[in-house]
Scaffold this motif. Sequence first.
Motif, PDB file in Angstrom:
ATOM      1  N   GLY A  28       0.786  -1.223   0.000  1.00 15.08           N
ATOM      2  CA  GLY A  28       0.000   0.000   0.000  1.00 15.08           C
ATOM      3  C   GLY A  28       0.821   1.278   0.000  1.00 15.08           C
ATOM      4  O   GLY A  28       0.296   2.355   0.257  1.00 15.08           O
ATOM      5  N   ARG A  29       2.094   1.179  -0.312  1.00 16.26           N
ATOM      6  CA  ARG A  29       2.960   2.362  -0.311  1.00 16.26           C
ATOM      7  C   ARG A  29       2.894   3.140  -1.615  1.00 16.26           C
ATOM      8  O   ARG A  29       3.358   4.268  -1.680  1.00 16.26           O
ATOM      9  N   THR A  30       2.345   2.550  -2.665  1.00 16.33           N
ATOM     10  CA  THR A  30       2.182   3.224  -3.950  1.00 16.33           C
ATOM     11  C   THR A  30       1.074   2.526  -4.732  1.00 16.33           C
ATOM     12  O   THR A  30       0.711   1.382  -4.438  1.00 16.33           O
ATOM     13  N   SER A  31       0.549   3.218  -5.712  1.00 18.08           N
ATOM     14  CA  SER A  31      -0.429   2.595  -6.608  1.00 18.08           C
ATOM     15  C   SER A  31       0.148   2.470  -8.015  1.00 18.08           C
ATOM     16  O   SER A  31      -0.539   2.040  -8.939  1.00 18.08           O
ATOM     17  N   ASP A  32       1.416   2.853  -8.181  1.00 17.66           N
ATOM     18  CA  ASP A  32       2.080   2.790  -9.485  1.00 17.66           C
ATOM     19  C   ASP A  32       2.556   1.370  -9.767  1.00 17.66           C
ATOM     20  O   ASP A  32       3.292   0.787  -8.971  1.00 17.66           O
ATOM     21  N   ILE A  33       2.152   0.862 -10.904  1.00 15.24           N
ATOM     22  CA  ILE A  33       2.616  -0.453 -11.340  1.00 15.24           C
ATOM     23  C   ILE A  33       3.603  -0.247 -12.474  1.00 15.24           C
ATOM     24  O   ILE A  33       3.290   0.406 -13.465  1.00 15.24           O
ATOM     25  N   THR A  58       4.643   0.278   7.793  1.00 11.87           N
ATOM     26  CA  THR A  58       4.817   1.716   7.646  1.00 11.87           C
ATOM     27  C   THR A  58       3.663   2.286   6.839  1.00 11.87           C
ATOM     28  O   THR A  58       3.144   1.641   5.934  1.00 11.87           O
ATOM     29  N   ASP A  59       3.274   3.489   7.201  1.00 15.60           N
ATOM     30  CA  ASP A  59       2.230   4.181   6.456  1.00 15.60           C
ATOM     31  C   ASP A  59       2.829   5.165   5.467  1.00 15.60           C
ATOM     32  O   ASP A  59       2.115   5.876   4.778  1.00 15.60           O
ATOM     33  N   LYS A  60       4.133   5.200   5.396  1.00 20.02           N
ATOM     34  CA  LYS A  60       4.824   6.151   4.542  1.00 20.02           C
ATOM     35  C   LYS A  60       4.798   5.681   3.085  1.00 20.02           C
ATOM     36  O   LYS A  60       5.173   4.547   2.777  1.00 20.02           O
ATOM     37  N   ASP A  61       4.354   6.563   2.191  1.00 21.06           N
ATOM     38  CA  ASP A  61       4.374   6.246   0.769  1.00 21.06           C
ATOM     39  C   ASP A  61       5.813   6.238   0.259  1.00 21.06           C
ATOM     40  O   ASP A  61       6.717   6.808   0.890  1.00 21.06           O
ATOM     41  N   LEU A  62       6.015   5.615  -0.894  1.00 23.65           N
ATOM     42  CA  LEU A  62       7.337   5.648  -1.502  1.00 23.65           C
ATOM     43  C   LEU A  62       7.668   7.093  -1.850  1.00 23.65           C
ATOM     44  O   LEU A  62       6.862   7.802  -2.447  1.00 23.65           O
ATOM     45  N   GLY A  63       8.845   7.533  -1.473  1.00 24.15           N
ATOM     46  CA  GLY A  63       9.225   8.921  -1.668  1.00 24.15           C
ATOM     47  C   GLY A  63       9.822   9.217  -3.028  1.00 24.15           C
ATOM     48  O   GLY A  63       9.774  10.338  -3.510  1.00 24.15           O
ATOM     49  N   LYS A  64      10.387   8.213  -3.656  1.00 19.72           N
ATOM     50  CA  LYS A  64      11.042   8.404  -4.950  1.00 19.72           C
ATOM     51  C   LYS A  64      10.103   7.954  -6.061  1.00 19.72           C
ATOM     52  O   LYS A  64       9.392   6.965  -5.916  1.00 19.72           O
ATOM     53  N   GLY A  65      10.139   8.660  -7.152  1.00 20.26           N
ATOM     54  CA  GLY A  65       9.295   8.315  -8.288  1.00 20.26           C
ATOM     55  C   GLY A  65       9.834   7.137  -9.079  1.00 20.26           C
ATOM     56  O   GLY A  65      10.920   6.620  -8.807  1.00 20.26           O
ATOM     57  N   MET A  66       9.049   6.724 -10.057  1.00 23.11           N
ATOM     58  CA  MET A  66       9.479   5.636 -10.930  1.00 23.11           C
ATOM     59  C   MET A  66      10.553   6.147 -11.876  1.00 23.11           C
ATOM     60  O   MET A  66      10.674   7.346 -12.129  1.00 23.11           O
ATOM     61  N   GLY A  67      11.318   5.209 -12.419  1.00 22.34           N
ATOM     62  CA  GLY A  67      12.371   5.583 -13.350  1.00 22.34           C
ATOM     63  C   GLY A  67      12.730   4.438 -14.264  1.00 22.34           C
ATOM     64  O   GLY A  67      12.192   3.329 -14.149  1.00 22.34           O
ATOM     65  N   LEU A  68      13.628   4.700 -15.174  1.00 23.53           N
ATOM     66  CA  LEU A  68      14.088   3.689 -16.119  1.00 23.53           C
ATOM     67  C   LEU A  68      15.163   2.828 -15.459  1.00 23.53           C
ATOM     68  O   LEU A  68      16.066   3.354 -14.810  1.00 23.53           O
ATOM     69  N   ALA A  69      15.066   1.540 -15.646  1.00 24.08           N
ATOM     70  CA  ALA A  69      16.066   0.601 -15.136  1.00 24.08           C
ATOM     71  C   ALA A  69      16.657  -0.161 -16.309  1.00 24.08           C
ATOM     72  O   ALA A  69      15.930  -0.573 -17.219  1.00 24.08           O
TER      73      ALA A  69
END
Length: 190
Positions: A65-70, A116-127
């Motif tokens: 539940g830390r992000t909704s980005d897939i 933790t209730d903290k969302d992911l702080g860093k955005g998505m990126g290219l790997a």
Amino acid sequence: MLCMRHLLVLCFSLAVFAQVSEAREWCAGLTSSPVGSGIRAQLTNGGGELDIITVVADTYGVVTGRTSDIGVRASYTHDYVLASLRTDGFLMRFHAGAGLMAGYVHDHEGGLFISTDKDLGKGMGLAAALSCSIGLRLDFARNVAIDFGFAANPGVHLRLDEENGSIYLSFYKNGIFHAILPQISIMYRF
């Protein structure tokens, strides 16, 4: 979603138009691990080599539940069969190899194993990474194949910080941390 479709079409096109020999067979199906699910195609070259193409929806941080980005990642490895065992019911092959992985994903952040209730702080990126795989494939008489494996993906992660507009290039930590997580693929042989 449109990008995912393009990747799927590209992977299956590579599988279909790959160099064909008389002893080549292929199989396709679903793959799953604790950090994502997707599709996999394997091309077998005379029993001694496997070309493996995998496209996965990366769900790092979604389950907690830390992000909704897939995210999405695709990999190709060329594996060699190191040992095999044939019985009346199945053919078992132990394989390992290397290749490449690319994707648009989140990278590791602290708090994975603690509540933790903290969302992911860093955005998505290219790997972009090397892909090192090891697995055990079981081919059954009814054209079903099951592959158990592990993959390490040492590489880099490139992301844009939305707050200050900076571009960050870092080591792709999930590529190593996820190496201990098993993958299972259930495929049909054509």
